[in-house]
Design an enzyme around this catalytic site. Structure first.
Site, PDB file in Angstrom:
ATOM      1  CB  CYS A   1      -0.888  -0.065   1.141  1.00 32.30           C
ATOM      2  SG  CYS A   1      -2.031  -1.283   1.287  1.00 32.30           S
TER       3      CYS A   1
ATOM      4  CB  CYS B   1      10.598  -4.198   3.592  1.00 32.47           C
ATOM      5  SG  CYS B   1      10.006  -5.217   2.434  1.00 32.47           S
TER       6      CYS B   1
ATOM      7  CB  SER C   1      11.560  -4.353 -10.780  1.00 35.23           C
ATOM      8  OG  SER C   1      10.720  -5.933 -11.183  1.00 35.23           O
TER       9      SER C   1
ATOM     10  CG  ASP D   1      12.370  -7.891  -9.085  1.00 39.75           C
ATOM     11  OD1 ASP D   1      11.738  -9.037  -8.964  1.00 39.75           O
ATOM     12  OD2 ASP D   1      12.028  -6.897  -9.292  1.00 39.75           O
TER      13      ASP D   1
END
Length: 455
Positions: free
Chosen positions: A13, A248, A295, A358
């Site tokens: 989010c 994270c 990514s 990734d």
């Protein structure tokens, strides 16, 4: 063994808060949510306060689907918060869209949450026994119930007490009638930063939002910190004793936008260094390096530059496929990957290829991509991954899948290589990842199963 599914963890989010009494805060929040759209595509919402009451508009869909110019123009106020959301399985309901707004004894309050509360079920049961009524199925409502239950004196005091009850990862922005508040869990797992505006401040999940809102980066909210913004400026409170930071790692690997900086680490530079570490660990003799966009691009460039190998656009991404796209029928599922990504045969033909991505979650999309590159004429396909094997689920706000659906939980690297069909498969080591990040203050639970917060 593995169903067709995305080879990526679902985004989490994005949250945003603005205190700027002389500016159009709703429109600035609307623009800021566009910059956070990559973090959640299922719902979006904005809550605005004029100093007396809070007005909210939210709905299911992308920011562009939920808001129109006329809707934004009707959201008048001095301060605001916004939210984009990806919901875990089973909770993609309109009632769960955020910000959540409540009326209670002390007035009104709105809350937007990024993260996951690991003791939410226990807290919900306890609150229910004491008469609490829930309108949603999300842990964010548990948080707002705790805050209102503890609200005897100041809102800040109730937040301190709430933080003592919560376990898990969270970055919150809260809107009262006269202030905007941001807070971050004691380990700082989920990101939140502060920007200074011409007259006011901005809080955001990622620093890329600050450029859109015209704010200048000040700093990240510290783990366990409560930041209050009101007419007197910005105030900081220690909500919880600071624990060892555990940002994270997947924010840097996959989730965050490349132009963001989180806890003083550049996302794009971190990804480039992952490619450098891959080159040091696996210097392969190939003709061309390609990326799985987007990514994997920075790591692929880092790998190619380090070894002096040409980089090419071997896979092209269709940028007009998004959340609302109607997926093919069961009979046409092979088309699903090719609609999003397609091989560039003129670049790949007769080449020995290193393909950089990734992560691999279930392995299904990876196998389609390897086959696609082979079918485009590549002689060899070597698959390099800029994260260690994802063998454990995340409980802190990223929606992965059950352990039995994680291919690295079921197969060793040789087995995964056979499943995806590559000539060789190489993951960055955990040590290489930490070298690329330049810190060991990160959560690696999805790689090693060592969870810093009880689950």
């Amino acid at each position: 063994m593995f169903e067709l599914g995305e080879d990526k963890p679902k985004e989490e989010c994005g949250v945003l808060g603005i205190y700027a009494p002389t500016q159009e805060v709703a429109r600035l929040t609307y623009y800021g949510l566009y910059a956070l759209q990559h973090r959640g595509q299922e719902s979006a919402g904005i809550a605005v306060s004029d100093g007396l009451s809070i007005n909210v508009h939210k709905g299911m869909g992308l920011v562009s689907e939920v808001f129109s110019d006329s809707v934004v123009d009707c959201l008048k106020g001095k301060m605001s918060i916004g939210h984009v959301r990806y919901s875990p399985t089973g909770s993609g309901l309109p009632a769960n869209a955020q910000p959540l707004v409540v009326h209670y004894q002390k007035g009104m309050m709105a809350l937007a949450h990024n993260g996951s509360i690991t003791n939410a079920l226990e807290l919900r049961e306890e609150l229910g026994k004491n008469g609490a009524v829930f309108q949603t199925t999300i842990d964010s409502e548990v948080i707002i119930n705790l805050i209102t239950r503890y609200r005897k004196k100041s809102l800040e005091d109730s937040l301190v007490k709430t933080m003592r009850d919560l376990r898990g990862a969270y970055a919150l922005v809260i809107l009262a009638e006269d202030k905007v508040i941001g807070l971050r869990d004691p380990h700082g797992v989920r990101p939140l930063c502060i920007g200074r505006m011409r007259e006011g401040y901005c809080l955001a999940s990622e620093s890329c939002v600050l450029d859109i809102t015209g704010a200048e980066f000040v700093r990240d909210v510290a783990p366990g910190e409560i930041v209050v913004i009101d007419e007197e400026g910005l105030h900081s409170y220690r909500g919880y004793s600071k624990l060892e930071r555990r940002s994270c790692a997947f924010e840097y690997i996959h989730i965050a936008r490349p132009d963001s900086t989180i806890d003083q680490l550049s996302v794009s530079e971190s990804r480039r260094r992952m490619g450098v570490e891959l080159a040091r660990e696996y210097p392969l003799d190939v003709d061309l390096v390609i990326a799985v966009p987007d990514s994997g691009t920075a790591s692929a460039l880092g790998y190619a530059t380090t070894l002096g190998i040409p980089f090419g656009d071997g896979i092209i991404k269709n940028r007009y496929i998004h959340r609302t796209f109607i997926r093919p029928t069961q009979e046409m599922r092979e088309v699903d990957v090719r609609l999003k990504l397609n091989a560039n045969a003129s670049v790949l033909k007769d080449k020995r290829i290193v393909m950089v991505d990734d992560s691999i979650i279930q392995g299904t999309t990876s196998s389609k991509l390897v086959a696609m590159v082979r079918n485009a004429g590549a002689k060899e396909v070597h698959f390099l991954i800029s994260s260690p094997p994802v063998a454990y689920p995340c409980f802190y706000g990223i929606d992965t899948v059950k352990p039995e659906k994680l291919i690295a939980n079921q197969l060793d690297i040789e087995g995964i290589q056979e499943f995806v069909g590559a000539d060789s498969l190489h993951y960055i080591s955990k040590e290489g990842l930490l070298r690329a990040l330049g810190t060991d203050c990160v959560c690696l639970a999805c790689f090693d199963g060592v969870y810093p917060i009880p689950i």
